[in-house]
Design a protein around this motif. Structure first.
Motif, PDB file in Angstrom:
ATOM      1  N   PRO A 137       0.650  -1.212  -0.013  1.00 46.65           N
ATOM      2  CA  PRO A 137       0.062   0.017   0.023  1.00 46.65           C
ATOM      3  C   PRO A 137       0.755   1.351  -0.089  1.00 46.65           C
ATOM      4  O   PRO A 137       0.459   2.336  -0.299  1.00 46.65           O
ATOM      5  N   GLY A 138       2.229   1.148   0.058  1.00 47.34           N
ATOM      6  CA  GLY A 138       2.876   2.382   0.500  1.00 47.34           C
ATOM      7  C   GLY A 138       3.072   2.814   2.050  1.00 47.34           C
ATOM      8  O   GLY A 138       2.395   2.091   2.840  1.00 47.34           O
ATOM      9  N   ASP A 139       4.157   3.629   2.310  1.00 50.94           N
ATOM     10  CA  ASP A 139       4.264   3.964   3.334  1.00 50.94           C
ATOM     11  C   ASP A 139       4.005   5.195   4.071  1.00 50.94           C
ATOM     12  O   ASP A 139       4.383   5.802   5.017  1.00 50.94           O
ATOM     13  N   GLY A 140       3.157   5.949   3.183  1.00 51.11           N
ATOM     14  CA  GLY A 140       2.519   7.438   3.308  1.00 51.11           C
ATOM     15  C   GLY A 140       3.602   8.249   3.624  1.00 51.11           C
ATOM     16  O   GLY A 140       3.673   9.445   3.980  1.00 51.11           O
ATOM     17  N   GLY A 141       4.856   7.957   2.972  1.00 49.37           N
ATOM     18  CA  GLY A 141       5.691   9.128   2.936  1.00 49.37           C
ATOM     19  C   GLY A 141       6.797   8.837   4.187  1.00 49.37           C
ATOM     20  O   GLY A 141       7.833   9.428   4.140  1.00 49.37           O
ATOM     21  N   ASN A 142       6.413   8.167   5.171  1.00 54.91           N
ATOM     22  CA  ASN A 142       7.172   7.865   6.258  1.00 54.91           C
ATOM     23  C   ASN A 142       7.907   6.855   6.390  1.00 54.91           C
ATOM     24  O   ASN A 142       7.517   5.418   6.511  1.00 54.91           O
ATOM     25  N   LEU A 152      15.966 -10.010   6.734  1.00 49.96           N
ATOM     26  CA  LEU A 152      15.063  -9.075   5.917  1.00 49.96           C
ATOM     27  C   LEU A 152      15.964  -8.574   4.807  1.00 49.96           C
ATOM     28  O   LEU A 152      16.836  -7.692   4.942  1.00 49.96           O
ATOM     29  N   ILE A 153      15.446  -8.970   3.539  1.00 47.03           N
ATOM     30  CA  ILE A 153      16.323  -8.381   2.496  1.00 47.03           C
ATOM     31  C   ILE A 153      15.866  -7.154   2.172  1.00 47.03           C
ATOM     32  O   ILE A 153      16.489  -5.921   1.795  1.00 47.03           O
ATOM     33  N   HIS A 154      14.516  -6.755   1.808  1.00 44.34           N
ATOM     34  CA  HIS A 154      13.870  -5.694   1.626  1.00 44.34           C
ATOM     35  C   HIS A 154      12.719  -5.592   2.230  1.00 44.34           C
ATOM     36  O   HIS A 154      11.812  -6.590   2.209  1.00 44.34           O
ATOM     37  N   SER A 155      12.268  -4.424   2.719  1.00 45.45           N
ATOM     38  CA  SER A 155      10.890  -4.258   3.427  1.00 45.45           C
ATOM     39  C   SER A 155       9.917  -4.329   2.006  1.00 45.45           C
ATOM     40  O   SER A 155      10.300  -4.121   1.036  1.00 45.45           O
ATOM     41  N   SER A 156       8.641  -4.495   2.351  1.00 44.07           N
ATOM     42  CA  SER A 156       7.509  -4.534   1.396  1.00 44.07           C
ATOM     43  C   SER A 156       7.781  -3.154   0.771  1.00 44.07           C
ATOM     44  O   SER A 156       7.411  -2.932  -0.714  1.00 44.07           O
ATOM     45  N   GLU A 157       8.146  -2.014   1.556  1.00 37.80           N
ATOM     46  CA  GLU A 157       7.999  -0.732   0.854  1.00 37.80           C
ATOM     47  C   GLU A 157       9.155  -0.615  -0.384  1.00 37.80           C
ATOM     48  O   GLU A 157       9.051   0.002  -1.240  1.00 37.80           O
ATOM     49  N   ALA A 158      10.352  -1.133   0.142  1.00 34.57           N
ATOM     50  CA  ALA A 158      11.343  -1.050  -0.718  1.00 34.57           C
ATOM     51  C   ALA A 158      11.019  -1.927  -2.262  1.00 34.57           C
ATOM     52  O   ALA A 158      11.414  -1.547  -3.040  1.00 34.57           O
ATOM     53  N   GLY A 168       8.099  -2.285  -3.020  1.00 34.67           N
ATOM     54  CA  GLY A 168       7.205  -1.511  -4.158  1.00 34.67           C
ATOM     55  C   GLY A 168       8.039  -0.648  -4.883  1.00 34.67           C
ATOM     56  O   GLY A 168       7.656  -0.402  -6.164  1.00 34.67           O
ATOM     57  N   VAL A 169       9.070  -0.090  -4.335  1.00 34.41           N
ATOM     58  CA  VAL A 169       9.971   0.690  -5.150  1.00 34.41           C
ATOM     59  C   VAL A 169      10.485   0.068  -6.205  1.00 34.41           C
ATOM     60  O   VAL A 169      10.653   0.481  -7.522  1.00 34.41           O
ATOM     61  N   LEU A 170      11.045  -1.267  -6.023  1.00 35.37           N
ATOM     62  CA  LEU A 170      11.711  -1.921  -7.013  1.00 35.37           C
ATOM     63  C   LEU A 170      10.574  -2.307  -8.017  1.00 35.37           C
ATOM     64  O   LEU A 170      10.894  -2.460  -9.212  1.00 35.37           O
ATOM     65  N   ARG A 171       9.436  -2.630  -7.744  1.00 25.43           N
ATOM     66  CA  ARG A 171       8.227  -3.092  -8.876  1.00 25.43           C
ATOM     67  C   ARG A 171       7.975  -1.921  -9.541  1.00 25.43           C
ATOM     68  O   ARG A 171       7.897  -1.942 -10.639  1.00 25.43           O
TER      69      ARG A 171
END
Ligand SMILES: *[C@@H]1O[C@H](CO)[C@@H](O)[C@H](O)[C@H]1NC(C)=O
Ligand SMILES: *[C@@H]1O[C@H](CO)[C@@H](O)[C@H](O)[C@H]1NC(C)=O
Ligand SMILES: *[C@@H]1O[C@H](CO)[C@@H](O)[C@H](O)[C@H]1NC(C)=O
Ligand SMILES: *[C@@H]1O[C@H](CO)[C@@H](O)[C@H](O)[C@H]1NC(C)=O
Length: 549
Positions: A79-84, A176-182, A184-187
């Motif tokens: 969903p995204g991190d709301g910028g935080n 933890l290789i990448h957070s889901s937020e990271a 999201g960036v890759l995707r």
């Protein structure tokens, strides 16, 4: 089942936008509006070979799985991190624990299960999935290890499962290789940006200075203001584009090299992908366990049914584990080739064609270095793209390696040395003495998936044609290994690329060497060029397919 199958099962919502974008990109590439130049090269081996890329049946020949990218590349949405940044998953606060109460000992052949709870930097449990965790069960005193299965339950918790394959002590490790937020960036970058790297093309005329321009997988990514030169491989139909050089004609392209890594991230993206939150070990959640053989058995290992290794076998997941630093396949009776004589005895009378990237060149180098009577004929070793050759004339062994063609990131290399894999395969007669090893993936993480899918479609067709000509030919696919941790290459991309590789060759009688698992099982730092211990085990598995008994 595995990481892959787990996500298949969890498959729920389709990100329709993804598939749409891929197809738009694909269509743009398939019918670009510029002039075509044929690359120098041998005549097409057959009408089939020269025509199949244009043929409308190209996609008919693809397995259903490869045409359905949305399904194949499914990853839980972020969903995204709301910028935080603090709302992204943290390796410091995320924890895991045993699923059922701890026991004094566990039984060989059983499973250990654990629950992982992902939390953000404040310690608040996450409510969505999509994090990339990697888990291992390690037996350090025994030099043993196996990758764990991580099933994303898509609500912030993950089910970890480890098969108990050796008797003795074992310890879980989770990273933890990448957070889901990271992720999201890759995707987003993978599906919305075009190429994230570029290349240089070197043009040479009869006189005057060389001209250097930017080249890439599509016309837009060459940065060309005006016309582009388009290059189409006569056999494979693969396309390549360069900005038009200032004065020289398109057909004077002689050299190729890597160019730049393009800026594709915001500062926020970079924080999500920063080192201090990437590939971090979670604090220990489970005490070391003790595994005992079942009362009725006196073996200390769970081993596979003793099927000889051959192409077309379906492997379980995980496909093997390390014990005593030796990879034991669970799909077939893999063998060790510890001496030069054992390697040479296996390869005697064979010609091995390796085509791929530098992780496959490591196999060639390992064989050259381990069996000294394999003499390198290093005429072109100067160039990263090869071709390389080593021969043992007494035993009749020829060992080739050459780079897959564009989009190869390399030092400057002659364009004439960049043969497409399809072109090479079309030129092979095949037979019981021919071994083909393909190892692609690592150079395709910097482009949208459609680029690799198209390449694989051609390679699959060429492999099928080869196996139809000579069914006794052995074709081995090396999956891509772990190692990359950036926006240009990441384990997340590699997982996706491996899904495409598996799908492309599903139903084709090839053998797989799962380099992803083989580089995920020991407490060694990830390295895109794995250490010799790993390479030796990868090559031993290759040799097990060549010499199953
Ligand atoms: C892709 O696969 C999913 C799951 O099997 C299926 O529901 C969907 O209809 C498929 N899409 C296409 C275009 O075949
Ligand atoms: C997450 O989903 C699993 C499986 O559906 C369920 O058993 C578990 O209770 C859920 N956990 C949370 C925290 O919602
Ligand atoms: C990671 O490093 C950056 C600076 O490079 C810092 O601002 C940030 O707080 C660090 N994050 C964590 C979780 O330590
Ligand atoms: C255990 O080992 C003994 C002797 O090595 C052997 O005779 C016996 O068959 C083995 N038992 C099992 C269940 O493998």
């Amino acid at each position: 089942m595995g990481l892959f199958m787990g996500q298949f099962k969890c498959y729920k919502i389709l990100t329709m936008g993804l598939v749409f974008l891929i197809w738009i990109l694909y269509l743009k590439m398939f019918w670009p509006d510029s002039i075509t130049y044929r690359l120098p090269g041998p005549r097409p081996a057959s009408k089939f070979a020269s025509n199949f890329m244009e043929s409308p049946s190209l996609f008919d020949s693809l397995p259903q799985a490869l045409t359905n990218l949305t399904y194949l590349l499914y990853w839980p949405p972020t969903p995204g991190d709301g910028g935080n940044l603090l709302a992204s998953t943290s390796p410091r606060t995320s924890t895991y624990h045993l699923r059922s109460p701890a026991r004094a000992s566990y039984t060989l052949g059983g499973h250990l299960e654990a629950i992982l709870v992902a939390r953000d930097h404040w310690g608040k449990p996450k409510t969505h999935g999509g994090d990339l965790f990697r888990a291992q069960l390690l037996g350090s005193e025994l030099n043993a290890g196996v990758p764990g299965d991580v099933q994303d339950l898509e609500n912030g918790t993950y089910l970890l499962s480890f098969p108990l394959l050796w008797a003795g002590r074992a310890q879980v490790q989770v990273r933890l290789i990448h957070s889901s937020e990271a992720v999201g960036v890759l995707r987003r970058i993978w599906t919305e940006k075009g190429a994230t790297v570029d290349f240089k093309g070197y043009f040479r005329g009869l006189e005057g200075p060389e001209e250097i321009v930017i080249c890439n997988v599509d016309p837009q990514s060459t940065g060309a203001k005006k016309a582009t030169c388009q290059y189409r491989d006569a056999v494979s139909g693969e396309l390549w584009f360069c900005a038009q050089p200032p004065t020289l004609p398109c057909n004077s392209l002689v050299g190729h090299s890597s160019g730049r890594y393009l800026k594709v991230t915001t500062q926020h993206d970079e924080h999500l992908l920063a080192r201090n939150v990437t590939d971090k070990v979670l604090s220990q959640g489970i005490s070391p366990i003790l595994v005992r053989p079942a009362a009725t058995s006196n073996t200390t290992l769970t081993l596979s049914p003793q099927l000889p290794c051959r192409p077309g076998l379906l492997f379980p997941k995980p496909s093997g584990f390390y014990h005593g630093n030796v990879w034991r396949s669970l799909g077939c009776s893999s063998r060790s080739f510890p001496t030069a004589d054992s390697i040479l005895g296996c390869l005697a009378g064979r010609i091995v064609h390796m085509m791929g990237d530098s992780t496959l060149r490591q196999w060639w180098e390992y064989l050259r270095d381990t069996a000294p009577s394999l003499k390198p004929v290093d005429l072109h070793a100067l160039y990263q793209a090869g071709p390389l050759m080593a021969v043992d004339t007494t035993r009749g062994i020829v060992l080739h390696w050459r780079a897959h063609s564009w989009p190869l990131r390399s030092l400057r290399t002659p364009v004439a040395s960049l043969h497409s894999v399809v072109r090479e395969l079309a030129g092979l007669a095949g037979g019981p003495h021919t071994v083909v090893v393909l190892g692609l993936g690592a150079h395709f993480t910097t482009f949208p998936p459609s680029i690799f899918v198209r390449r694989l479609a051609g390679i699959r067709a060429a492999v099928m044609a080869l196996l139809a000509r000579e069914p006794s030919t052995l074709v081995v696919i090396k999956l891509a290994n772990t190692g990359y941790k950036s926006v240009y290459g990441s384990d997340w991309f590699t997982l996706q690329v491996n899904r495409l590789l598996r799908a492309a060759f599903s139903g084709v009688r090839v053998a797989f060497v799962d380099a992803w698992e083989m580089t995920s099982s020991l407490p060694l730092p990830d390295n895109i060029h794995p250490v010799k211990l790993i390479v030796r085990n990868e090559v031993d598995l290759l040799l097990s397919f060549i010499c199953p008994t």
